[in-house]
Design a protein around this motif. Structure first.
Motif, PDB file in Angstrom:
ATOM      1  N   TYR A  16       7.724  12.359  12.120  1.00 22.20           N
ATOM      2  CA  TYR A  16       7.986  10.944  12.358  1.00 22.20           C
ATOM      3  C   TYR A  16       6.679  10.172  12.180  1.00 22.20           C
ATOM      4  CZ  TYR A  16       6.161  12.039  17.029  1.00 22.20           C
ATOM      5  OH  TYR A  16       5.380  12.476  18.076  1.00 22.20           O
ATOM      6  N   LEU A  17       6.813   8.890  11.898  1.00 19.12           N
ATOM      7  CA  LEU A  17       5.670   8.036  11.621  1.00 19.12           C
ATOM      8  C   LEU A  17       4.962   7.656  12.920  1.00 19.12           C
ATOM      9  CD1 LEU A  17       4.498   6.792   8.989  1.00 19.12           C
ATOM     10  CD2 LEU A  17       5.693   4.690   9.591  1.00 19.12           C
ATOM     11  N   VAL A  18       3.642   7.746  12.923  1.00 20.44           N
ATOM     12  CA  VAL A  18       2.827   7.337  14.064  1.00 20.44           C
ATOM     13  C   VAL A  18       1.944   6.180  13.632  1.00 20.44           C
ATOM     14  CG1 VAL A  18       1.026   8.014  15.697  1.00 20.44           C
ATOM     15  CG2 VAL A  18       2.840   9.616  15.107  1.00 20.44           C
ATOM     16  N   SER A  19       2.019   5.093  14.382  1.00 16.65           N
ATOM     17  CA  SER A  19       1.185   3.927  14.111  1.00 16.65           C
ATOM     18  C   SER A  19      -0.030   3.982  15.037  1.00 16.65           C
ATOM     19  CB  SER A  19       1.991   2.644  14.355  1.00 16.65           C
ATOM     20  OG  SER A  19       1.168   1.501  14.189  1.00 16.65           O
ATOM     21  N   ILE A  20      -1.212   4.103  14.457  1.00 16.17           N
ATOM     22  CA  ILE A  20      -2.446   4.198  15.236  1.00 16.17           C
ATOM     23  C   ILE A  20      -3.083   2.817  15.279  1.00 16.17           C
ATOM     24  CG2 ILE A  20      -4.723   5.280  15.326  1.00 16.17           C
ATOM     25  CD1 ILE A  20      -3.403   7.703  13.923  1.00 16.17           C
ATOM     26  N   GLN A  21      -2.990   2.196  16.447  1.00 13.41           N
ATOM     27  CA  GLN A  21      -3.460   0.827  16.639  1.00 13.41           C
ATOM     28  C   GLN A  21      -4.812   0.856  17.343  1.00 13.41           C
ATOM     29  OE1 GLN A  21      -0.202  -0.492  19.029  1.00 13.41           O
ATOM     30  NE2 GLN A  21       1.299  -0.196  17.391  1.00 13.41           N
ATOM     31  N   VAL A  22      -5.809   0.272  16.706  1.00 13.62           N
ATOM     32  CA  VAL A  22      -7.176   0.294  17.231  1.00 13.62           C
ATOM     33  C   VAL A  22      -7.631  -1.139  17.494  1.00 13.62           C
ATOM     34  CG1 VAL A  22      -9.557   1.007  16.822  1.00 13.62           C
ATOM     35  CG2 VAL A  22      -7.671   2.378  15.907  1.00 13.62           C
ATOM     36  N   ASP A  23      -8.122  -1.376  18.713  1.00 16.38           N
ATOM     37  CA  ASP A  23      -8.640  -2.693  19.071  1.00 16.38           C
ATOM     38  C   ASP A  23     -10.059  -2.528  19.620  1.00 16.38           C
ATOM     39  OD1 ASP A  23      -8.114  -5.677  19.682  1.00 16.38           O
ATOM     40  OD2 ASP A  23      -8.866  -4.885  21.588  1.00 16.38           O
ATOM     41  N   ILE A  24     -11.000  -3.273  19.058  1.00 14.53           N
ATOM     42  CA  ILE A  24     -12.390  -3.281  19.523  1.00 14.53           C
ATOM     43  C   ILE A  24     -12.718  -4.687  20.004  1.00 14.53           C
ATOM     44  CG2 ILE A  24     -14.805  -2.963  18.881  1.00 14.53           C
ATOM     45  CD1 ILE A  24     -13.985  -0.904  16.874  1.00 14.53           C
ATOM     46  N   LEU A 104      -2.773  -0.106   3.559  1.00 18.78           N
ATOM     47  CA  LEU A 104      -2.535   0.650   4.791  1.00 18.78           C
ATOM     48  C   LEU A 104      -1.051   0.789   5.098  1.00 18.78           C
ATOM     49  CD1 LEU A 104      -5.347  -0.784   7.101  1.00 18.78           C
ATOM     50  CD2 LEU A 104      -5.307   1.420   5.922  1.00 18.78           C
ATOM     51  N   LYS A 105      -0.248  -0.191   4.721  1.00 19.74           N
ATOM     52  CA  LYS A 105       1.189  -0.130   4.978  1.00 19.74           C
ATOM     53  C   LYS A 105       1.874   0.936   4.112  1.00 19.74           C
ATOM     54  CE  LYS A 105       1.761  -4.949   6.455  1.00 19.74           C
ATOM     55  NZ  LYS A 105       2.366  -6.264   6.126  1.00 19.74           N
ATOM     56  N   GLU A 106       1.263   1.282   3.003  1.00 21.13           N
ATOM     57  CA  GLU A 106       1.866   2.236   2.067  1.00 21.13           C
ATOM     58  C   GLU A 106       1.231   3.621   2.142  1.00 21.13           C
ATOM     59  OE1 GLU A 106       1.092   0.308  -1.609  1.00 21.13           O
ATOM     60  OE2 GLU A 106       2.769  -1.118  -1.440  1.00 21.13           O
ATOM     61  N   LEU A 135      10.029   9.108   4.479  1.00 23.26           N
ATOM     62  CA  LEU A 135       9.855   7.851   5.215  1.00 23.26           C
ATOM     63  C   LEU A 135       9.417   6.696   4.325  1.00 23.26           C
ATOM     64  CD1 LEU A 135       8.107   9.338   8.384  1.00 23.26           C
ATOM     65  CD2 LEU A 135      10.405   8.359   8.279  1.00 23.26           C
ATOM     66  N   GLY A 136       9.266   6.953   3.030  1.00 22.16           N
ATOM     67  CA  GLY A 136       8.928   5.885   2.101  1.00 22.16           C
ATOM     68  C   GLY A 136       7.449   5.633   1.927  1.00 22.16           C
ATOM     69  N   ILE A 137       6.596   6.548   2.403  1.00 23.36           N
ATOM     70  CA  ILE A 137       5.154   6.404   2.209  1.00 23.36           C
ATOM     71  C   ILE A 137       4.824   6.675   0.743  1.00 23.36           C
ATOM     72  CG2 ILE A 137       2.895   7.313   2.844  1.00 23.36           C
ATOM     73  CD1 ILE A 137       4.233   5.752   5.072  1.00 23.36           C
ATOM     74  N   GLY A 155       6.722  13.078  -6.259  1.00 20.59           N
ATOM     75  CA  GLY A 155       7.213  11.778  -5.837  1.00 20.59           C
ATOM     76  C   GLY A 155       6.349  11.063  -4.822  1.00 20.59           C
ATOM     77  N   ILE A 156       5.167  11.580  -4.517  1.00 21.27           N
ATOM     78  CA  ILE A 156       4.251  10.913  -3.589  1.00 21.27           C
ATOM     79  C   ILE A 156       2.830  11.155  -4.084  1.00 21.27           C
ATOM     80  CG2 ILE A 156       4.212  12.928  -2.041  1.00 21.27           C
ATOM     81  CD1 ILE A 156       3.830  10.945   0.285  1.00 21.27           C
TER      82      ILE A 156
END
Length: 309
Positions: A16-24, A104-106, A135-137, A155-156
Protein backbone atom coordinates in the motif's frame (compact mmCIF):
# COMPACT_ATOMS: atom_id res chain seq x y z
CA UNK A 1 8.32 24.03 5.07
CA UNK A 2 6.18 20.98 4.35
CA UNK A 3 7.14 18.29 1.82
CA UNK A 4 5.42 15.04 0.84
CA UNK A 5 7.29 12.03 -0.56
CA UNK A 6 5.75 8.68 -1.52
CA UNK A 7 6.90 5.18 -0.67
CA UNK A 8 5.47 1.64 -0.59
CA UNK A 9 4.92 -0.54 2.48
CA UNK A 10 4.15 -4.25 2.56
CA UNK A 11 1.38 -5.96 4.48
CA UNK A 12 2.11 -9.66 4.08
CA UNK A 13 2.44 -10.14 0.31
CA UNK A 14 0.40 -7.05 -0.57
CA UNK A 15 1.48 -3.42 -0.59
CA UNK A 16 0.00 0.00 0.00
CA UNK A 17 1.07 3.59 -0.60
CA UNK A 18 2.73 5.47 2.27
CA UNK A 19 2.81 9.26 2.22
CA UNK A 20 5.86 10.56 4.10
CA UNK A 21 5.08 14.08 5.25
CA UNK A 22 8.02 16.13 6.52
CA UNK A 23 7.69 19.51 8.23
CA UNK A 24 10.67 21.62 9.37
CA UNK A 25 10.00 24.70 11.48
CA UNK A 26 11.78 26.99 13.92
CA UNK A 27 11.96 25.90 17.52
CA UNK A 28 14.01 23.78 19.86
CA UNK A 29 16.02 21.04 18.07
CA UNK A 30 13.69 18.06 17.73
CA UNK A 31 13.38 15.09 15.37
CA UNK A 32 10.33 12.86 15.71
CA UNK A 33 8.70 10.21 13.52
CA UNK A 34 4.99 9.51 14.02
CA UNK A 35 2.47 7.28 12.21
CA UNK A 36 2.92 3.94 14.03
CA UNK A 37 6.60 3.33 13.16
CA UNK A 38 8.33 0.25 14.55
CA UNK A 39 11.77 0.44 16.15
CA UNK A 40 13.67 0.08 12.87
CA UNK A 41 11.74 3.05 11.43
CA UNK A 42 12.28 5.15 14.57
CA UNK A 43 16.02 4.49 14.37
CA UNK A 44 16.06 5.82 10.81
CA UNK A 45 16.32 9.39 12.11
CA UNK A 46 19.90 8.72 13.23
CA UNK A 47 20.80 7.04 9.93
CA UNK A 48 19.20 9.87 7.95
CA UNK A 49 20.88 12.71 9.87
CA UNK A 50 24.31 11.08 9.71
CA UNK A 51 23.99 10.15 6.01
CA UNK A 52 22.99 13.72 5.12
CA UNK A 53 25.90 15.11 7.16
CA UNK A 54 28.41 12.77 5.50
CA UNK A 55 27.04 13.76 2.09
CA UNK A 56 28.28 17.28 2.83
CA UNK A 57 25.00 18.97 3.71
CA UNK A 58 24.53 20.79 7.01
CA UNK A 59 21.12 20.60 8.64
CA UNK A 60 20.28 23.51 10.90
CA UNK A 61 19.06 22.70 14.40
CA UNK A 62 15.31 22.94 13.91
CA UNK A 63 12.10 21.14 14.77
CA UNK A 64 11.58 18.22 12.35
CA UNK A 65 8.31 16.26 12.40
CA UNK A 66 7.79 13.29 10.07
CA UNK A 67 4.40 11.63 9.65
CA UNK A 68 3.94 8.30 7.89
CA UNK A 69 0.39 8.24 6.52
CA UNK A 70 -1.91 6.39 6.82
CA UNK A 71 -1.16 6.72 10.53
CA UNK A 72 -3.40 3.80 11.58
CA UNK A 73 -1.21 1.07 10.01
CA UNK A 74 2.11 -0.07 11.46
CA UNK A 75 5.22 0.68 9.37
CA UNK A 76 8.13 -1.77 9.49
CA UNK A 77 11.64 -2.00 8.09
CA UNK A 78 14.44 0.29 7.00
CA UNK A 79 13.16 0.91 3.45
CA UNK A 80 11.76 4.33 4.46
CA UNK A 81 15.25 5.81 5.09
CA UNK A 82 15.60 7.17 1.56
CA UNK A 83 12.17 8.84 1.25
CA UNK A 84 12.55 10.33 4.75
CA UNK A 85 15.95 11.77 3.78
CA UNK A 86 14.55 13.22 0.54
CA UNK A 87 11.63 14.76 2.42
CA UNK A 88 14.00 16.36 4.96
CA UNK A 89 16.23 17.75 2.20
CA UNK A 90 13.27 19.22 0.30
CA UNK A 91 11.89 20.83 3.44
CA UNK A 92 15.36 22.19 4.23
CA UNK A 93 15.47 23.69 0.70
CA UNK A 94 18.49 21.64 -0.34
CA UNK A 95 16.52 20.26 -3.29
CA UNK A 96 14.90 22.81 -5.59
CA UNK A 97 13.22 22.14 -8.91
CA UNK A 98 10.24 23.86 -10.53
CA UNK A 99 8.77 20.50 -11.62
CA UNK A 100 9.47 18.81 -8.29
CA UNK A 101 5.87 18.62 -7.04
CA UNK A 102 4.64 16.83 -10.18
CA UNK A 103 7.66 14.51 -10.10
CA UNK A 104 7.03 13.52 -6.47
CA UNK A 105 3.38 12.68 -7.15
CA UNK A 106 4.42 10.16 -9.82
CA UNK A 107 7.41 8.66 -7.99
CA UNK A 108 8.03 6.24 -5.11
CA UNK A 109 11.31 6.08 -3.17
CA UNK A 110 12.67 2.89 -1.56
CA UNK A 111 16.00 2.28 0.15
CA UNK A 112 17.99 1.92 3.33
CA UNK A 113 20.71 4.45 4.08
CA UNK A 114 24.14 3.64 5.43
CA UNK A 115 26.00 6.27 7.45
CA UNK A 116 28.21 7.26 4.49
CA UNK A 117 25.18 7.98 2.29
CA UNK A 118 25.20 4.71 0.35
CA UNK A 119 21.76 3.31 -0.47
CA UNK A 120 21.58 -0.32 0.62
CA UNK A 121 19.36 -3.03 -0.86
CA UNK A 122 16.07 -4.00 0.76
CA UNK A 123 14.00 -7.17 0.85
CA UNK A 124 10.70 -7.54 -0.97
CA UNK A 125 11.59 -5.23 -3.85
CA UNK A 126 9.73 -7.37 -6.39
CA UNK A 127 6.48 -7.17 -4.43
CA UNK A 128 7.04 -3.43 -3.93
CA UNK A 129 7.51 -2.77 -7.66
CA UNK A 130 4.44 -4.86 -8.54
CA UNK A 131 2.32 -2.89 -6.06
CA UNK A 132 3.74 0.45 -7.23
CA UNK A 133 2.72 -0.36 -10.79
CA UNK A 134 -0.75 -1.44 -9.64
CA UNK A 135 -1.18 1.83 -7.70
CA UNK A 136 -0.39 3.91 -10.78
CA UNK A 137 3.13 5.01 -9.83
CA UNK A 138 5.06 5.94 -13.00
CA UNK A 139 8.60 5.50 -11.66
CA UNK A 140 10.36 4.05 -8.65
CA UNK A 141 13.79 5.04 -7.31
CA UNK A 142 15.50 2.15 -5.55
CA UNK A 143 18.93 0.75 -4.55
CA UNK A 144 21.28 -0.22 -7.35
CA UNK A 145 21.71 -3.70 -5.85
CA UNK A 146 18.00 -4.43 -6.40
CA UNK A 147 17.83 -3.68 -10.12
CA UNK A 148 17.98 -7.28 -11.39
CA UNK A 149 14.99 -8.23 -9.29
CA UNK A 150 13.04 -5.07 -10.14
CA UNK A 151 13.72 -5.29 -13.89
CA UNK A 152 11.48 -8.36 -14.17
CA UNK A 153 8.44 -6.06 -14.10
CA UNK A 154 7.44 -4.15 -17.23
CA UNK A 155 5.37 -0.96 -17.39
CA UNK A 156 7.11 1.12 -14.71
CA UNK A 157 10.28 3.21 -14.91
CA UNK A 158 13.09 1.85 -12.70
CA UNK A 159 15.76 4.36 -11.63
CA UNK A 160 18.61 2.86 -9.55
CA UNK A 161 20.86 4.96 -7.30
CA UNK A 162 23.94 4.01 -5.30
CA UNK A 163 24.61 7.13 -3.21
CA UNK A 164 22.40 9.84 -1.75
CA UNK A 165 24.37 12.66 -3.38
CA UNK A 166 23.64 11.16 -6.84
CA UNK A 167 19.91 11.36 -6.15
CA UNK A 168 20.20 14.93 -4.83
CA UNK A 169 21.97 16.02 -8.02
CA UNK A 170 19.35 14.24 -10.12
CA UNK A 171 16.43 15.89 -8.33
CA UNK A 172 18.12 19.29 -8.69
CA UNK A 173 18.41 18.68 -12.44
CA UNK A 174 22.22 18.56 -12.48
CA UNK A 175 22.61 14.86 -13.29
CA UNK A 176 20.74 12.07 -15.05
CA UNK A 177 20.01 8.56 -13.82
CA UNK A 178 20.16 5.64 -16.24
CA UNK A 179 16.84 3.85 -16.51
CA UNK A 180 16.91 0.08 -16.14
CA UNK A 181 15.72 -1.84 -19.19
CA UNK A 182 13.15 -4.59 -18.87
CA UNK A 183 14.79 -8.02 -18.62
CA UNK A 184 13.76 -10.64 -21.13
CA UNK A 185 12.70 -13.67 -19.12
CA UNK A 186 12.69 -17.08 -20.76
CA UNK A 187 10.43 -19.37 -18.77
CA UNK A 188 12.09 -22.79 -18.80
CA UNK A 189 10.20 -25.64 -20.37
CA UNK A 190 12.42 -28.21 -18.70
CA UNK A 191 13.73 -28.22 -15.13
CA UNK A 192 16.56 -30.31 -13.73
CA UNK A 193 16.15 -31.93 -10.33
CA UNK A 194 18.65 -33.71 -8.11
CA UNK A 195 16.28 -36.66 -7.85
CA UNK A 196 13.75 -37.89 -10.39
CA UNK A 197 10.46 -39.79 -10.23
CA UNK A 198 11.67 -42.17 -12.93
CA UNK A 199 14.27 -43.56 -10.52
CA UNK A 200 11.60 -45.28 -8.40
CA UNK A 201 11.31 -49.04 -8.97
CA UNK A 202 8.11 -50.79 -7.96
CA UNK A 203 5.54 -49.04 -5.74
CA UNK A 204 3.17 -48.93 -8.70
CA UNK A 205 0.01 -48.09 -6.72
CA UNK A 206 1.67 -45.24 -4.82
CA UNK A 207 3.28 -43.91 -7.98
CA UNK A 208 -0.12 -43.94 -9.68
CA UNK A 209 -1.62 -42.00 -6.74
CA UNK A 210 1.14 -39.38 -6.86
CA UNK A 211 0.73 -38.97 -10.62
CA UNK A 212 -2.95 -38.18 -10.06
CA UNK A 213 -1.98 -35.75 -7.26
CA UNK A 214 0.50 -33.96 -9.53
CA UNK A 215 -1.89 -33.76 -12.47
CA UNK A 216 -4.88 -32.53 -10.48
CA UNK A 217 -3.18 -30.45 -7.78
CA UNK A 218 -4.67 -32.56 -4.98
CA UNK A 219 -3.54 -33.18 -1.41
CA UNK A 220 -1.97 -36.46 -0.38
CA UNK A 221 -1.14 -38.13 2.93
CA UNK A 222 1.33 -41.02 2.82
CA UNK A 223 1.01 -43.49 5.70
CA UNK A 224 3.22 -46.52 6.24
CA UNK A 225 5.98 -48.16 8.23
CA UNK A 226 9.44 -46.59 8.39
CA UNK A 227 11.57 -47.42 5.37
CA UNK A 228 8.81 -48.24 2.89
CA UNK A 229 9.66 -45.22 0.70
CA UNK A 230 7.32 -42.39 1.76
CA UNK A 231 9.99 -39.71 1.90
CA UNK A 232 11.80 -41.04 -1.14
CA UNK A 233 8.64 -40.86 -3.25
CA UNK A 234 7.55 -37.46 -1.97
CA UNK A 235 10.96 -35.88 -2.65
CA UNK A 236 10.61 -36.91 -6.28
CA UNK A 237 7.13 -35.49 -6.72
CA UNK A 238 8.30 -32.04 -7.94
CA UNK A 239 9.97 -33.68 -10.93
CA UNK A 240 6.55 -34.64 -12.37
CA UNK A 241 4.70 -31.44 -11.44
CA UNK A 242 3.60 -29.21 -14.35
CA UNK A 243 6.02 -26.38 -15.17
CA UNK A 244 5.12 -23.00 -13.75
CA UNK A 245 3.96 -20.24 -16.07
CA UNK A 246 5.25 -16.68 -15.69
CA UNK A 247 2.45 -15.57 -13.35
CA UNK A 248 3.05 -18.53 -11.02
CA UNK A 249 6.81 -17.90 -11.07
CA UNK A 250 6.21 -14.25 -10.23
CA UNK A 251 3.94 -15.11 -7.29
CA UNK A 252 6.49 -17.59 -5.93
CA UNK A 253 9.36 -15.15 -6.39
CA UNK A 254 7.46 -12.53 -4.36
CA UNK A 255 7.53 -14.89 -1.37
CA UNK A 256 11.26 -15.49 -1.74
CA UNK A 257 11.87 -11.75 -2.22
CA UNK A 258 10.03 -10.75 0.96
CA UNK A 259 11.87 -13.48 2.87
CA UNK A 260 15.21 -12.13 1.64
CA UNK A 261 16.03 -15.38 -0.19
CA UNK A 262 15.84 -14.24 -3.81
CA UNK A 263 18.89 -14.94 -5.97
CA UNK A 264 20.04 -11.52 -7.19
CA UNK A 265 21.73 -12.98 -10.28
CA UNK A 266 18.70 -14.99 -11.40
CA UNK A 267 15.84 -13.86 -9.16
CA UNK A 268 12.89 -15.49 -10.95
CA UNK A 269 11.96 -18.81 -9.30
CA UNK A 270 11.02 -21.32 -12.01
CA UNK A 271 11.01 -24.61 -10.10
CA UNK A 272 8.07 -25.49 -7.91
CA UNK A 273 9.26 -25.27 -4.30
CA UNK A 274 8.87 -28.22 -1.95
CA UNK A 275 8.90 -28.65 1.84
CA UNK A 276 9.33 -31.80 3.85
CA UNK A 277 8.23 -31.03 7.44
CA UNK A 278 8.24 -33.57 10.25
CA UNK A 279 4.87 -35.00 11.31
CA UNK A 280 4.98 -33.30 14.73
CA UNK A 281 5.61 -29.79 13.36
CA UNK A 282 3.47 -27.04 14.94
CA UNK A 283 1.16 -24.81 12.92
CA UNK A 284 3.22 -21.72 13.72
CA UNK A 285 6.42 -23.44 12.60
CA UNK A 286 4.82 -24.57 9.34
CA UNK A 287 3.11 -21.38 8.16
CA UNK A 288 4.69 -18.66 10.30
CA UNK A 289 2.89 -16.27 12.61
CA UNK A 290 2.85 -12.79 14.05
CA UNK A 291 0.35 -9.97 13.94
CA UNK A 292 1.00 -9.61 10.19
CA UNK A 293 1.78 -13.13 8.87
CA UNK A 294 4.88 -13.30 6.69
CA UNK A 295 6.71 -16.13 4.92
CA UNK A 296 9.14 -17.86 7.26
CA UNK A 297 12.83 -17.31 6.57
CA UNK A 298 13.95 -20.74 5.41
CA UNK A 299 15.12 -22.11 2.10
CA UNK A 300 11.73 -23.53 1.14
CA UNK A 301 8.43 -21.91 0.35
CA UNK A 302 5.19 -23.37 1.76
CA UNK A 303 3.54 -24.09 -1.57
CA UNK A 304 3.81 -27.88 -1.61
CA UNK A 305 3.80 -29.83 1.64
CA UNK A 306 3.73 -33.50 2.58
CA UNK A 307 3.22 -34.90 6.05
CA UNK A 308 4.64 -38.34 6.77
CA UNK A 309 3.25 -40.73 9.37
Amino acid sequence: MLSIVQSIALNGLDGYLVSIQVDISDGLPYFEIVGLPDMSVKESKERVKTAIKNTGIHLNSKKIIINLAPANTRKEGSKFDLPIAIGVLISNKEIKNKNLNKFLKETAFIGELSLNGKIEKVNGILAIVIEAKRLGIKRIILPKENIKEASIIDGIQILPVEYLNELIEYLNGNQKLKEVEKRKIDVKTENKYEVDFSEVKGQESVKRALEIVAAGGHNCCLIGSPGVGKTMLAKRLPSILPDMNFEESLETTKIYSISGLANQENPLIQQRPFRSPHHNITTASLIGGGRIPKPRRNKFSPLWCFIFR
